[in-house]
Write a protein that holds these residues in place. Structure first.
Motif, PDB file in Angstrom:
ATOM      1  N   GLN A   1      29.173  35.275  43.623  1.00 47.11           N
ATOM      2  CA  GLN A   1      30.615  35.221  43.869  1.00 47.11           C
ATOM      3  C   GLN A   1      30.827  35.241  45.369  1.00 47.11           C
ATOM      4  O   GLN A   1      30.253  36.088  46.060  1.00 47.11           O
ATOM      5  CB  GLN A   1      31.288  36.432  43.222  1.00 47.11           C
ATOM      6  CG  GLN A   1      32.786  36.520  43.426  1.00 47.11           C
ATOM      7  CD  GLN A   1      33.326  37.870  42.956  1.00 47.11           C
ATOM      8  OE1 GLN A   1      32.955  38.918  43.466  1.00 47.11           O
ATOM      9  NE2 GLN A   1      34.188  37.842  41.951  1.00 47.11           N
TER      10      GLN A   1
ATOM     11  N   HIS B   1      33.852  35.308  48.162  1.00 48.79           N
ATOM     12  CA  HIS B   1      35.211  35.322  48.668  1.00 48.79           C
ATOM     13  C   HIS B   1      35.192  34.850  50.113  1.00 48.79           C
ATOM     14  O   HIS B   1      34.248  35.147  50.849  1.00 48.79           O
ATOM     15  CB  HIS B   1      35.804  36.736  48.607  1.00 48.79           C
ATOM     16  CG  HIS B   1      36.134  37.183  47.216  1.00 48.79           C
ATOM     17  ND1 HIS B   1      35.396  38.114  46.523  1.00 48.79           N
ATOM     18  CD2 HIS B   1      37.148  36.822  46.386  1.00 48.79           C
ATOM     19  CE1 HIS B   1      35.932  38.315  45.334  1.00 48.79           C
ATOM     20  NE2 HIS B   1      36.991  37.533  45.218  1.00 48.79           N
TER      21      HIS B   1
ATOM     22  N   GLN C   1      40.717  38.359  36.023  1.00 48.63           N
ATOM     23  CA  GLN C   1      41.581  39.178  36.861  1.00 48.63           C
ATOM     24  C   GLN C   1      41.827  38.480  38.192  1.00 48.63           C
ATOM     25  O   GLN C   1      41.043  37.632  38.618  1.00 48.63           O
ATOM     26  CB  GLN C   1      40.954  40.554  37.093  1.00 48.63           C
ATOM     27  CG  GLN C   1      40.748  41.359  35.820  1.00 48.63           C
ATOM     28  CD  GLN C   1      40.236  42.757  36.083  1.00 48.63           C
ATOM     29  OE1 GLN C   1      40.130  43.207  37.215  1.00 48.63           O
ATOM     30  NE2 GLN C   1      39.933  43.481  34.990  1.00 48.63           N
ATOM     31  N   ALA C   2      42.893  38.870  38.859  1.00 51.05           N
ATOM     32  CA  ALA C   2      43.284  38.226  40.121  1.00 51.05           C
ATOM     33  C   ALA C   2      42.150  38.275  41.144  1.00 51.05           C
ATOM     34  O   ALA C   2      41.930  37.305  41.881  1.00 51.05           O
ATOM     35  CB  ALA C   2      44.542  38.891  40.678  1.00 51.05           C
ATOM     36  N   GLU C   3      41.410  39.393  41.170  1.00 53.21           N
ATOM     37  CA  GLU C   3      40.347  39.512  42.172  1.00 53.21           C
ATOM     38  C   GLU C   3      39.132  38.642  41.857  1.00 53.21           C
ATOM     39  O   GLU C   3      38.199  38.551  42.671  1.00 53.21           O
ATOM     40  CB  GLU C   3      39.903  40.971  42.303  1.00 53.21           C
ATOM     41  CG  GLU C   3      39.358  41.589  41.034  1.00 53.21           C
ATOM     42  CD  GLU C   3      40.400  42.438  40.329  1.00 53.21           C
ATOM     43  OE1 GLU C   3      41.597  42.067  40.360  1.00 53.21           O
ATOM     44  OE2 GLU C   3      39.998  43.464  39.755  1.00 53.21           O
ATOM     45  N   ASP C   4      39.138  37.978  40.707  1.00 56.56           N
ATOM     46  CA  ASP C   4      38.043  37.077  40.370  1.00 56.56           C
ATOM     47  C   ASP C   4      38.214  35.712  41.027  1.00 56.56           C
ATOM     48  O   ASP C   4      37.310  34.873  40.964  1.00 56.56           O
ATOM     49  CB  ASP C   4      37.950  36.886  38.846  1.00 56.56           C
ATOM     50  CG  ASP C   4      37.648  38.185  38.112  1.00 56.56           C
ATOM     51  OD1 ASP C   4      38.042  38.293  36.936  1.00 56.56           O
ATOM     52  OD2 ASP C   4      37.052  39.091  38.730  1.00 56.56           O
ATOM     53  N   GLU C   5      39.348  35.492  41.660  1.00 57.42           N
ATOM     54  CA  GLU C   5      39.582  34.217  42.344  1.00 57.42           C
ATOM     55  C   GLU C   5      38.645  34.123  43.542  1.00 57.42           C
ATOM     56  O   GLU C   5      38.722  34.928  44.485  1.00 57.42           O
ATOM     57  CB  GLU C   5      41.034  34.102  42.792  1.00 57.42           C
ATOM     58  CG  GLU C   5      41.380  32.744  43.371  1.00 57.42           C
ATOM     59  CD  GLU C   5      42.874  32.479  43.372  1.00 57.42           C
ATOM     60  OE1 GLU C   5      43.458  32.324  42.285  1.00 57.42           O
ATOM     61  OE2 GLU C   5      43.435  32.420  44.484  1.00 57.42           O
ATOM     62  N   ALA C   6      37.745  33.163  43.491  1.00 60.10           N
ATOM     63  CA  ALA C   6      36.690  33.034  44.499  1.00 60.10           C
ATOM     64  C   ALA C   6      35.902  31.763  44.211  1.00 60.10           C
ATOM     65  O   ALA C   6      36.180  31.055  43.238  1.00 60.10           O
ATOM     66  CB  ALA C   6      35.750  34.245  44.452  1.00 60.10           C
TER      67      ALA C   6
END
Lengths: 110, 119
Positions: A39, A41, A81-86
């Motif tokens: 992952q 970011h 979840q929003a923090e999975d955006e990557a």
């Protein structure tokens, strides 16, 4: 050694499940259980989330899972979840004793 | 805590050389293979090279794109890995990450050091 093939982008709503494919050959993905997923970011160091096809390092949520069938590996994110955006990259060991990354997939949480 | 810190990046002219360093801490450095991955701006990750520990004969492997130009090495007494980059090309411009091999995955990663090849 050509890069493994991943979809350029995948999107989903919060709570949904998405799957990212990673297609190689019998000389890499299909030949070894040494597929890993990362992952990434922006502006941060990439992070290992799956190794040896389906194993999760400690601290990685169990909504991340991996599998493989033939020359294609897959990463599934359940309960998005929003923090999975990557950006997500697969990687495989190869018969040349080298490694090869996938082309990368941008995950968007709608 | 396992930590990798890269250094040595910068602006260099095509055809010149540059040496990157990766200082490791928090683990028995000699027991692990180390390597490098790069990412050009707007592009994906590219595996570059790895070197095994001395007990495994310090085996070195390279991606075809850098083989014959880049040399990976390590100093186990200091816990540092190096990447000597020669005959640099504009297409070598990228953020270079240091990685620890685990053994067939990469964890952790450093924050990266930027190499810009331009006249």
């Amino acid at each position: 050694q050509s890069a493994l093939t991943q979809p350029a982008s995948v999107s989903g709503s919060p709570g949904q499940s998405i799957t990212i494919s990673c297609t190689g050959t019998s000389s890499d993905v299909g030949g070894y259980n040494y597929v890993s997923w990362y992952q990434h970011h922006p502006a941060k160091a990439p992070k290992l989330i799956i190794y040896e096809v389906n194993k999760r390092p400690s601290g990685v949520p169990d909504r991340f899972s991996g599998s493989k069938s033939g020359n294609t590996a897959s990463l599934t994110i359940s309960g998005l979840q929003a923090e999975d955006e990557a950006d997500y990259y697969c990687n495989s060991y190869t018969s040349s004793n080298t490694y090869v990354f996938g082309t990368g997939t941008k995950v968007t949480v709608l | 805590e396992v930590h990798l810190v890269e250094s040595g990046g910068g602006l260099v002219q095509p055809g010149r050389s540059l040496r990157l360093s990766c200082a490791a801490s928090g683990f028995p450095f000699g027991d692990y293979a180390m390597g490098w991955v790069r990412q050009a701006a707007g592009k994906g990750l590219e595996w570059i090279s790895f070197i095994t520990g001395k007990v495994y004969g310090e085996t070195r492997e390279y991606a075809a794109s850098v083989r014959g130009r880049f040399i990976i090495s390590r100093d186990d007494s200091k816990g540092v890995a190096f990447l000597e980059m020669n005959s640099l090309r504009t297409e070598d411009t990228a953020l270079y990450f240091c990685i620890r091999l685990g053994p067939n995955w990469f964890d952790p990663w450093g924050q990266g050091t930027l190499v810009t090849v331009s006249s």
